[in-house]
Design an enzyme around this catalytic site. Structure first.
Site, PDB file in Angstrom:
ATOM      1  N   PHE A  61       0.817  -1.211   0.000  1.00 28.98           N
ATOM      2  CA  PHE A  61       0.000   0.000   0.000  1.00 28.98           C
ATOM      3  C   PHE A  61       0.859   1.272   0.000  1.00 28.98           C
ATOM      4  O   PHE A  61       0.318   2.376  -0.028  1.00 28.98           O
ATOM      5  CB  PHE A  61      -0.962  -0.011   1.188  1.00 28.98           C
ATOM      6  CG  PHE A  61      -2.091  -1.004   1.040  1.00 28.98           C
ATOM      7  CD1 PHE A  61      -2.359  -1.608  -0.179  1.00 28.98           C
ATOM      8  CD2 PHE A  61      -2.903  -1.335   2.123  1.00 28.98           C
ATOM      9  CE1 PHE A  61      -3.416  -2.515  -0.330  1.00 28.98           C
ATOM     10  CE2 PHE A  61      -3.959  -2.231   1.988  1.00 28.98           C
ATOM     11  CZ  PHE A  61      -4.214  -2.819   0.758  1.00 28.98           C
ATOM     12  N   LYS A  62       2.149   1.131   0.073  1.00 28.46           N
ATOM     13  CA  LYS A  62       3.062   2.292   0.087  1.00 28.46           C
ATOM     14  C   LYS A  62       2.461   3.429   0.917  1.00 28.46           C
ATOM     15  O   LYS A  62       2.355   4.571   0.488  1.00 28.46           O
ATOM     16  CB  LYS A  62       3.395   2.751  -1.328  1.00 28.46           C
ATOM     17  CG  LYS A  62       4.221   1.703  -2.077  1.00 28.46           C
ATOM     18  CD  LYS A  62       4.898   2.218  -3.313  1.00 28.46           C
ATOM     19  CE  LYS A  62       5.701   1.123  -3.999  1.00 28.46           C
ATOM     20  NZ  LYS A  62       4.833   0.006  -4.534  1.00 28.46           N
ATOM     21  N   VAL A  63       2.105   3.051   2.134  1.00 28.09           N
ATOM     22  CA  VAL A  63       1.428   3.978   3.032  1.00 28.09           C
ATOM     23  C   VAL A  63       2.360   5.155   3.331  1.00 28.09           C
ATOM     24  O   VAL A  63       3.536   4.955   3.641  1.00 28.09           O
ATOM     25  CB  VAL A  63       1.026   3.272   4.345  1.00 28.09           C
ATOM     26  CG1 VAL A  63       0.185   4.191   5.211  1.00 28.09           C
ATOM     27  CG2 VAL A  63       0.279   1.971   4.055  1.00 28.09           C
ATOM     28  N   PRO A 167      11.656  -6.117  -6.112  1.00 32.49           N
ATOM     29  CA  PRO A 167      10.774  -6.105  -7.283  1.00 32.49           C
ATOM     30  C   PRO A 167      11.579  -5.785  -8.533  1.00 32.49           C
ATOM     31  O   PRO A 167      12.731  -5.367  -8.435  1.00 32.49           O
ATOM     32  CB  PRO A 167       9.808  -4.960  -6.969  1.00 32.49           C
ATOM     33  CG  PRO A 167      10.603  -4.031  -6.113  1.00 32.49           C
ATOM     34  CD  PRO A 167      11.627  -4.860  -5.365  1.00 32.49           C
ATOM     35  N   GLY A 170      11.997 -10.099 -14.014  1.00 39.61           N
ATOM     36  CA  GLY A 170      11.167 -10.562 -15.134  1.00 39.61           C
ATOM     37  C   GLY A 170      10.964  -9.469 -16.152  1.00 39.61           C
ATOM     38  O   GLY A 170      11.933  -8.981 -16.744  1.00 39.61           O
ATOM     39  N   ALA A 171       9.717  -9.041 -16.313  1.00 41.17           N
ATOM     40  CA  ALA A 171       9.391  -8.064 -17.353  1.00 41.17           C
ATOM     41  C   ALA A 171      10.252  -6.798 -17.273  1.00 41.17           C
ATOM     42  O   ALA A 171      10.571  -6.190 -18.291  1.00 41.17           O
ATOM     43  CB  ALA A 171       7.906  -7.699 -17.278  1.00 41.17           C
ATOM     44  N   GLY A 173      13.319  -6.632 -16.262  1.00 36.70           N
ATOM     45  CA  GLY A 173      14.712  -6.884 -16.617  1.00 36.70           C
ATOM     46  C   GLY A 173      15.610  -7.429 -15.531  1.00 36.70           C
ATOM     47  O   GLY A 173      16.739  -7.846 -15.814  1.00 36.70           O
ATOM     48  N   GLY A 174      15.162  -7.432 -14.275  1.00 38.76           N
ATOM     49  CA  GLY A 174      16.000  -7.974 -13.200  1.00 38.76           C
ATOM     50  C   GLY A 174      15.998  -9.496 -13.229  1.00 38.76           C
ATOM     51  O   GLY A 174      15.051 -10.113 -13.715  1.00 38.76           O
ATOM     52  N   SER A 177      18.036 -14.665  -9.586  1.00 37.24           N
ATOM     53  CA  SER A 177      19.261 -15.177  -8.950  1.00 37.24           C
ATOM     54  C   SER A 177      20.257 -14.056  -8.677  1.00 37.24           C
ATOM     55  O   SER A 177      20.942 -14.065  -7.654  1.00 37.24           O
ATOM     56  CB  SER A 177      19.892 -16.265  -9.820  1.00 37.24           C
ATOM     57  OG  SER A 177      20.077 -15.790 -11.140  1.00 37.24           O
TER      58      SER A 177
END
Lengths: 213, 213
Positions: A61-63, A167, A170-171, A173-174, A177
């Site tokens: 929620f990045k409160v 985070p 994947g999409a 680019g990270g 592993s």
């Protein structure tokens, strides 16, 4: 939160039915499912509880509010079944402590830096300082971008053996592993799993990559 | 958003029934009703639509995320009837522009500083800079604390004739007329109205104070 697979699914799907289907299909392959406000806004807060039947749920929620509002948000999320809530550290010590206190046995993870370009403008220069504050205030984990393993290592050097969630795998680019080798506890994968035709097969690829370390 | 009464109600009530009752009772006395996540978490996002039948609704979501998530949050809030959404400026230009673009005809108000003690730690020193960025990115209003009229004046000098909304009036000690004299467009009052036995009578006191200028 357990650390079996070291894989967390960022379920950034706003269709509730699809979200639940993906959650069910990969629930035995991930340590947690991370959701954000768009799913709550489209399908209601009861999604937290529904998803918690399949997996531990992290409410991303990045409160970023005053202490009393932080408290109310965290309390509600935890009462609905969240295992962890993500809050911003930039709001300072009192808001962070309010989050940790409201979480009870659930965990608070703190954002100390973000990966989009705009994040460099005001807060990137405070990242380590915010991580230190998070440790002091009782945060149990920190967010550091998988696309920048050097930043994961920097945050790891500040937060000791607390958790780091990365985070951008994947999409964006990270590589899972690489993130874990740099010090991440969990690699967070979104679209590359929930957007895949076969989410289990997609998750398997990331698990194999993590196991290859 | 209209500027008739120059009074905004911060409806920080998490009981939906009580919230709607207060909203109905003061709807002709305020320019807008501001709600936050705790009400959405307790009663669901449909509260935005229900409240918008009584008044313009400001979603004080203090959005602080990457551009695509900001877009999804703002789009959903506006589609449910919000007239404005409050976002943080510290996430930088791309997130701010994403909010403004997603809002369409609705307004984006930017937080450039907060009033709790912890806010001084990391972002207070960037307040004017963030306000300038907000102007550049198309924010239609800014948040500045009624408890510190000098800060309202400072932000006013940066944002020209854009709106300034000032929370902290009433229970927190700020005076509506002082805030408006210092440059605020709206005084935001919470508990002193929604927590009053007679919310209309309470709102009247603030309206009289504003009219006394």
């Amino acid at each position: 939160m357990k650390t079996d697979s070291r894989l967390v699914l960022a379920l950034d799907e706003t269709n509730g039915e699809k979200a639940l289907k993906v959650a069910e299909s990969v629930s035995d392959m991930v340590d947690a499912i991370k959701i954000n406000w768009p799913l709550v806004l489209s399908e209601g807060p009861q999604m937290i509880t529904k998803l918690s039947e399949f997996s531990e749920v992290i409410c991303d929620f990045k409160v970023a509010d005053i202490p009393n509002t932080v408290k109310l948000i965290v309390e509600n999320a935890v009462s609905r079944g969240a295992s962890a809530v993500i809050v911003h550290a930039f709001t300072g010590d009192d808001s962070l402590r309010a989050a940790v206190e409201a979480a009870g046995d659930a965990e608070i993870f703190a954002v100390t830096e973000m990966s989009h370009p705009g994040a460099k403008m005001f807060t990137a220069q405070h990242a380590e300082e915010m991580a230190r504050l998070g440790v002091e205030c009782g945060a149990k984990g920190f967010i550091a971008p998988a696309t920048r393993p050097d930043r994961i290592a920097a945050i790891r050097s500040v937060v000791g053996d607390l958790k780091i969630l990365s985070p951008g795998v994947g999409a964006q680019g990270g590589k899972a592993s690489d993130a874990i080798k740099a010090g991440a506890t969990y690699a967070i994968v979104g679209r590359a799993i929930y957007g895949a035709e076969d989410p289990r097969a997609a998750a398997k690829i990331f698990l194999d990559d993590i196991k290859s370390i």
